[in-house]
Design an enzyme around this catalytic site. Structure first.
Site, PDB file in Angstrom:
ATOM      1  N   GLU A  79      57.288  32.711 -18.183  1.00 50.22           N
ATOM      2  CA  GLU A  79      58.189  32.944 -17.028  1.00 50.22           C
ATOM      3  C   GLU A  79      59.672  32.680 -17.764  1.00 50.22           C
ATOM      4  O   GLU A  79      59.925  31.434 -18.060  1.00 50.22           O
ATOM      5  CB  GLU A  79      58.012  32.017 -16.076  1.00 50.22           C
ATOM      6  N   LYS A 259      56.134  25.305  -5.791  1.00 52.84           N
ATOM      7  CA  LYS A 259      55.816  26.393  -7.075  1.00 52.84           C
ATOM      8  C   LYS A 259      56.752  25.970  -8.059  1.00 52.84           C
ATOM      9  O   LYS A 259      56.647  26.010  -9.119  1.00 52.84           O
ATOM     10  CB  LYS A 259      55.870  27.781  -6.525  1.00 52.84           C
ATOM     11  N   ASP A 275      44.057  20.435 -18.008  1.00 51.04           N
ATOM     12  CA  ASP A 275      43.347  21.482 -17.095  1.00 51.04           C
ATOM     13  C   ASP A 275      44.377  21.965 -16.020  1.00 51.04           C
ATOM     14  O   ASP A 275      44.505  20.989 -14.962  1.00 51.04           O
ATOM     15  CB  ASP A 275      41.868  21.096 -16.779  1.00 51.04           C
ATOM     16  N   HIS A 373      69.133  34.018 -13.300  1.00 48.01           N
ATOM     17  CA  HIS A 373      68.186  34.809 -13.579  1.00 48.01           C
ATOM     18  C   HIS A 373      68.300  36.243 -14.307  1.00 48.01           C
ATOM     19  O   HIS A 373      67.378  36.966 -15.142  1.00 48.01           O
ATOM     20  CB  HIS A 373      66.832  35.078 -12.683  1.00 48.01           C
TER      21      HIS A 373
HETATM   22  P1  NDP Z   1      34.983  15.272 -22.169  1.00 50.73           P
HETATM   23  O1  NDP Z   1      33.616  15.618 -21.741  1.00 50.73           O
HETATM   24  O2  NDP Z   1      35.498  15.809 -23.534  1.00 50.73           O
HETATM   25  O3  NDP Z   1      35.037  13.667 -22.350  1.00 50.73           O
HETATM   26  C1  NDP Z   1      35.770  12.967 -23.097  1.00 50.73           C
HETATM   27  C2  NDP Z   1      35.258  12.275 -24.180  1.00 50.73           C
HETATM   28  O4  NDP Z   1      36.256  11.497 -24.930  1.00 50.73           O
HETATM   29  C3  NDP Z   1      34.576  10.826 -23.846  1.00 50.73           C
HETATM   30  O5  NDP Z   1      33.165  10.956 -23.297  1.00 50.73           O
HETATM   31  C4  NDP Z   1      34.560   9.943 -24.996  1.00 50.73           C
HETATM   32  O6  NDP Z   1      33.372  10.493 -25.889  1.00 50.73           O
HETATM   33  C5  NDP Z   1      35.900  10.670 -25.787  1.00 50.73           C
HETATM   34  N1  NDP Z   1      36.826   9.657 -25.720  1.00 50.73           N
HETATM   35  C6  NDP Z   1      37.158   9.209 -27.077  1.00 50.73           C
HETATM   36  N2  NDP Z   1      38.161   8.145 -27.006  1.00 50.73           N
HETATM   37  C7  NDP Z   1      38.459   8.112 -25.607  1.00 50.73           C
HETATM   38  C8  NDP Z   1      39.092   7.156 -24.762  1.00 50.73           C
HETATM   39  N3  NDP Z   1      39.911   6.243 -25.082  1.00 50.73           N
HETATM   40  N4  NDP Z   1      39.095   7.194 -23.498  1.00 50.73           N
HETATM   41  C9  NDP Z   1      38.083   8.031 -22.862  1.00 50.73           C
HETATM   42  N5  NDP Z   1      37.467   8.936 -23.690  1.00 50.73           N
HETATM   43  C10 NDP Z   1      37.528   8.782 -24.968  1.00 50.73           C
HETATM   44  O7  NDP Z   1      36.111  15.531 -21.173  1.00 50.73           O
HETATM   45  P2  NDP Z   1      36.616  14.886 -19.819  1.00 50.73           P
HETATM   46  O8  NDP Z   1      35.363  14.136 -19.430  1.00 50.73           O
HETATM   47  O9  NDP Z   1      37.807  14.271 -19.823  1.00 50.73           O
HETATM   48  O10 NDP Z   1      36.296  16.222 -18.866  1.00 50.73           O
HETATM   49  C11 NDP Z   1      37.456  17.327 -19.139  1.00 50.73           C
HETATM   50  C12 NDP Z   1      37.135  18.531 -19.145  1.00 50.73           C
HETATM   51  O11 NDP Z   1      36.281  19.025 -18.047  1.00 50.73           O
HETATM   52  C13 NDP Z   1      38.131  19.645 -19.089  1.00 50.73           C
HETATM   53  O12 NDP Z   1      38.068  20.656 -20.123  1.00 50.73           O
HETATM   54  C14 NDP Z   1      38.059  20.280 -17.920  1.00 50.73           C
HETATM   55  O13 NDP Z   1      38.561  21.356 -17.878  1.00 50.73           O
HETATM   56  C15 NDP Z   1      36.562  20.198 -17.536  1.00 50.73           C
HETATM   57  N6  NDP Z   1      36.374  20.347 -15.940  1.00 50.73           N
HETATM   58  C16 NDP Z   1      36.958  20.313 -15.008  1.00 50.73           C
HETATM   59  C17 NDP Z   1      36.420  20.281 -13.699  1.00 50.73           C
HETATM   60  C18 NDP Z   1      37.349  20.074 -12.487  1.00 50.73           C
HETATM   61  O14 NDP Z   1      38.426  19.746 -12.569  1.00 50.73           O
HETATM   62  N7  NDP Z   1      36.893  20.133 -11.353  1.00 50.73           N
HETATM   63  C19 NDP Z   1      34.919  20.319 -13.519  1.00 50.73           C
HETATM   64  C20 NDP Z   1      34.293  20.200 -14.805  1.00 50.73           C
HETATM   65  C21 NDP Z   1      34.749  20.293 -15.974  1.00 50.73           C
HETATM   66  P3  NDP Z   1      32.858   9.525 -26.903  1.00 50.73           P
HETATM   67  O15 NDP Z   1      33.056   8.306 -26.693  1.00 50.73           O
HETATM   68  O16 NDP Z   1      31.511  10.138 -27.196  1.00 50.73           O
HETATM   69  O17 NDP Z   1      33.668  10.094 -28.272  1.00 50.73           O
END
Ligand code: NDP
Length: 419
Positions: A79, A259, A275, A373
């Site tokens: 935008e 908005k 997200d 604008h």
């Molecule tokens: P992930 O599933 O990628 O989980 C984050 C991963 O990052 C952890 O499991 C961990 O894995 C790793 N990690 C590394 N360092 C850290 C840290 N310091 N703190 C925390 N985690 C760390 O993503 P999210 O659980 O954040 O989920 C986000 C996604 O889910 C987005 O893409 C979103 O769009 C989607 N989503 C959204 C929904 C909603 O909003 N309603 C519903 C479903 C999905 P490890 O330890 O194994 O490295």
């Protein structure tokens, strides 16, 4: 000759300036200059049925002062005028000592709902008395979040509508937004409860009403710094307060007020790989948390006759997880922002929301939103009509003096230029 302003430079000159200032490294600048698309392999693996890529511009809001630190804030937005407005408000904020942010908790909330449980009170009591067991289930379901210092923090249980047993889980997801982490833990707990109590699992999922991840930002402004060539700062500040008061009692206005705030917030959310649907859902549910949809900001006079603004909304953003580690431009944007934690990022985004609101309200109560604008709208029309860079310089002054701004006039004027 006066040095051109940042916005007057070409894209490559802007990138070179950011490198000179030590804000971007050379490799990142070259990557942005080349505007490379994602590899087909990456894009094809990110979503199903991928058939192409969708481009929107990436801009930067310069020198946003938050908690006494200056940030260069990446905006991914289509935008016109949003970046310019945010820059303008960032400048006003800077002159007035900057934005100050606060966040108390940063936890995500999950819901586990069971039905067909027979005696709901007995089920409720069982959950209340067996928290330890459910904490163990959560730990086993997602051991890695424990290693990162997070995990399940609290469980509450309630009977809803004499029909549903609802467990509310507060989960510390550390640097991640945490949707997947929360969903994994919710599902494990749902199965553990069902195993013990029977019934049917209706759903187990995070809520985007992330009211345990609320962030606020505030700014205090000397009204004199708002003055325009036609209106005093005092008048503008008074009208900003009145316009916000009006949004409190008029949902039609509150929606547009919010908005405008989301213009800035979503742009940073997108640029940082977060997200935006989740943030939008959270923001609007927070705006309606007391039953009536309200503006997310408030503006008032202080005892010293300063204009004080405040924003408050849930900002469950992540620095890791989801597509954050996958998208190369997101990595560059994190470096551009020079942000170290999800909490710091959430604070900057709250400040951007407040800045964007200030810019919109100031324009609205002074010159009206269209004046600023017009030039940008004319540019969009000229581009849509097919004008190239050279033709734009000739076409824009003609369009801006035309009786109306519309596609037919832009196309006709371009045809005249080409004749
Ligand atoms: P992930 O599933 O990628 O989980 C984050 C991963 O990052 C952890 O499991 C961990 O894995 C790793 N990690 C590394 N360092 C850290 C840290 N310091 N703190 C925390 N985690 C760390 O993503 P999210 O659980 O954040 O989920 C986000 C996604 O889910 C987005 O893409 C979103 O769009 C989607 N989503 C959204 C929904 C909603 O909003 N309603 C519903 C479903 C999905 P490890 O330890 O194994 O490295």
């Amino acid at each position: 000759m006066e040095k051109p302003k940042f916005y007057q430079l070409t894209k490559n000159e802007r990138l070179a300036t950011l490198v000179e200032q030590g804000i971007l490294n050379q490799t990142d600048a070259e990557f942005l200059a080349a505007a490379q698309p994602l590899s087909d392999e990456l894009a094809g693996n990110m979503i199903e049925n991928q058939i192409g890529q969708y481009q929107i511009p990436l801009g930067v809001v310069q020198d946003l002062l938050v908690n006494q630190t200056l940030y260069q804030v990446p905006f991914a937005i289509e935008e016109p005028s949003v970046v310019a407005a945010a820059n303008n408000a960032a400048k006003i904020g800077r002159i007035n000592g900057g934005f100050v942010t606060e966040s108390s908790t940063r936890k995500m909330t999950g819901e586990v709902v069971l039905v067909d449980l027979g005696d709901l009170k007995v089920a409720q009591d069982w959950v209340s008395c067996n928290n330890d067991l459910l904490f163990e289930v959560a730990q086993a379901a997602h051991p890695s979040i424990m290693k990162h210092g997070g995990g399940l923090r609290a469980i509450t249980v309630a009977i809803i509508d004499q029909r549903f047993l609802k467990l509310t889980l507060q989960i510390d997801t550390q640097e991640a937004m945490g949707a997947n982490i929360v969903n994994t833990i919710c599902e494990a707990i749902a199965h553990a409860v069902q195993q013990q109590l029977g019934g049917t699992i209706l759903l187990s999922v995070l809520t985007n009403a992330a009211f345990e991840a609320v962030v606020s930002a505030s700014v205090t402004i000397n009204p004199a710094t708002l003055a325009t060539s036609t209106l005093s700062g005092e008048v503008i500040a008074t009208k900003i307060i009145a316009a916000t008061d009006f949004a409190k009692v008029d949902v039609a206005r509150a929606a547009t007020h919010n908005k405008g705030i989301m213009n800035g917030i979503d742009a940073v959310i997108m640029a940082t790989g977060n997200d935006w649907r989740a943030i939008e859902a959270g923001a609007h549910s927070y705006a309606a948390r007391d039953g009536a949809y309200q503006p997310l900001t408030s503006w008032q006079w202080t005892a010293q006759r300063q204009l004080q603004g405040r924003i408050e909304l849930p900002l469950p953003v992540g620095m890791v997880g989801g597509s954050i580690g996958i998208l190369p431009t997101v990595q560059i944007n994190q470096r551009l922002l020079n942000v170290q934690s999800a909490r710091e990022l959430a604070g900057i985004i709250a400040a951007i929301g407040l800045a964007q609101n200030l810019a919109a309200l100031k324009a609205l109560v002074s010159d009206g939103i269209q004046k600023g604008h017009m030039a940008l709208q004319a540019k969009s029309l000229a581009i849509a009509a097919g004008a190239n860079d050279r033709e734009l310089t000739q076409l824009l002054p003609l369009l801006l003096t035309a009786p109306h701004l519309n596609t037919a006039i832009a196309t006709a004027l371009l045809a005249q230029l080409r004749a």
